[in-house]
Design a protein around this motif. Structure first.
Motif, short mmCIF file in Angstrom:
data_model
loop_
_atom_site.label_atom_id
_atom_site.label_comp_id
_atom_site.label_asym_id
_atom_site.label_seq_id
_atom_site.Cartn_x
_atom_site.Cartn_y
_atom_site.Cartn_z
N MET A 1 0.83 -1.20 0.00
CA MET A 1 0.00 0.00 0.00
C MET A 1 0.88 1.26 0.00
SD MET A 1 -3.14 -0.87 -0.22
CE MET A 1 -3.82 0.77 0.08
N ARG B 1 -3.32 6.58 -1.65
CA ARG B 1 -4.41 6.00 -0.87
C ARG B 1 -3.95 5.50 0.50
NH1 ARG B 1 -6.71 1.21 -3.12
NH2 ARG B 1 -8.40 1.60 -1.66
N TYR B 2 -2.64 5.53 0.73
CA TYR B 2 -2.08 4.88 1.92
C TYR B 2 -2.68 5.44 3.21
CZ TYR B 2 1.37 3.06 5.22
OH TYR B 2 1.96 2.44 6.28
N SER C 1 3.08 1.00 -3.73
CA SER C 1 2.31 0.90 -4.97
C SER C 1 1.13 1.85 -5.03
CB SER C 1 1.81 -0.55 -5.15
OG SER C 1 2.88 -1.44 -5.27
N GLN C 2 0.55 2.18 -3.87
CA GLN C 2 -0.60 3.08 -3.83
C GLN C 2 -0.40 4.17 -2.77
OE1 GLN C 2 -4.47 1.17 -4.04
NE2 GLN C 2 -3.54 -0.78 -4.62
#
Length: 311
Positions: free
Chosen positions: A123, A130-131, A126-127
């Motif tokens: 998370m 949004r973490y 890669s994201q």
């Protein structure tokens, strides 16, 4: 004895058959190993707990790893030290079951915690946008609760199935207690136990390895797509540390499981592999995370510098 129920509460352990000359060095080595494990893991726990700026998702999940390590090592070492010191080869059945239960909780807990840590890194890398919205304190608590609840339920059922069976033997082939050793003492049909044991082992490995493989593939893709070399290097270093710990635990666990399936393997090698699973990961894990994680390393160094500074 094979068809007679054994109601004795005393079991006989196969120790390491140490000579009088080797007993004291073995006692010192076991005691020193346990003290190092206690010191390193408690230092990591206290560092994270007492520093509010370390109360981040990654560290809140990480703090469960030394807790799991302490459960496993504390289930083994006091009994092991007692065996070496007193040269006793007996153990109460209830104590043996309790030791086996906590050893299996440690093994399952470590795998699940490392899997949760892989999800957190996925998370974060890669994201990243949004973490913060996904990895909230409430979500972290749900993950931690799910990890320990799953461990207790899976291992609890394993030992409920074991305790329903009649024992007809009292001699353990291991230097400590675990489910395979206790299962070898019963005289009833163990088909259900074997199927359930293989099921939870396979399910745990498939889930953990699948999750780690999936997350790290996406992490590697995200790292190679990143244009920031510093970010890429930091992400790869963090993931390499986690992957090293995960593979270490998997290798020790896999070798131990295989050793029970091979009839011709040396009993001394089987005992060594079993004990190694409870010695090396709990010793190495806090050192790796304490030294490799910059924020934790700085807090630990700062703490000891303040304590050792002359008044």
């Amino acid at each position: 004895m094979s068809n007679v129920s054994n109601t004795s509460s005393v079991l006989y352990l196969h120790g390491f058959n140490l000579s009088s000359e080797n007993a004291f060095p073995a006692f010192l080595l076991a005691t020193l190993s346990y003290m190092i494990i206690l010191f390193c893991n408690l230092t990591l726990i206290l560092t994270i707990v007492l520093n509010k700026n370390l109360h981040q998702p990654m560290h809140l999940i990480l703090v469960n790893l030394p807790v799991s390590d302490l459960i496993g090592s504390s289930a083994l070492f006091p009994q092991l030290i007692n065996i070496i010191l007193t040269k006793t080869k007996t153990i109460q059945y209830s104590t043996c079951v309790a030791q086996a239960f906590f050893i299996h909780i440690y093994a399952a807990g470590t795998v699940f915690i490392l899997t949760a840590m892989a999800y957190d890194r996925y998370m974060a890398i890669s994201q990243p946008l949004r973490y913060n919205s996904v990895m909230t304190n409430a979500h972290i608590m749900k993950i931690i609760t799910a990890v320990w609840s799953t461990c207790i339920i899976l291992i609890g059922v394993l030992f409920i199935l074991l305790l329903r069976l009649r024992r007809c033997r009292s001699e353990l082939t291991h230097s400590y207690c675990d489910n395979p050793s206790l299962l070898a003492l019963v005289c009833d049909d163990t088909t259900i136990n074997n199927i359930y044991g293989l099921f939870i082992s396979a399910a745990t490995q498939v889930m953990a390895n699948g999750m780690v493989l999936y997350t790290y593939l996406h992490i590697l893709i995200a790292c190679f797509r990143s244009k920031h070399s510093d970010t890429k290097a930091k992400a790869l270093q963090t993931c390499a540390t986690h992957l090293l710990v995960f593979l270490l635990m998997e290798c020790f666990g896999l070798f131990t499981i295989i050793s029970y399936r091979l009839q011709n393997i040396s009993p001394h090698l089987r005992r060594f592999l079993g004990v190694s699973t409870l010695i090396f990961p709990p010793t190495i894990n806090p050192i790796i995370y304490g030294l490799k994680t910059k924020e934790i390393r700085e807090k630990i160094i700062h703490f000891f510098r303040n304590k050792l500074r002359p008044l």
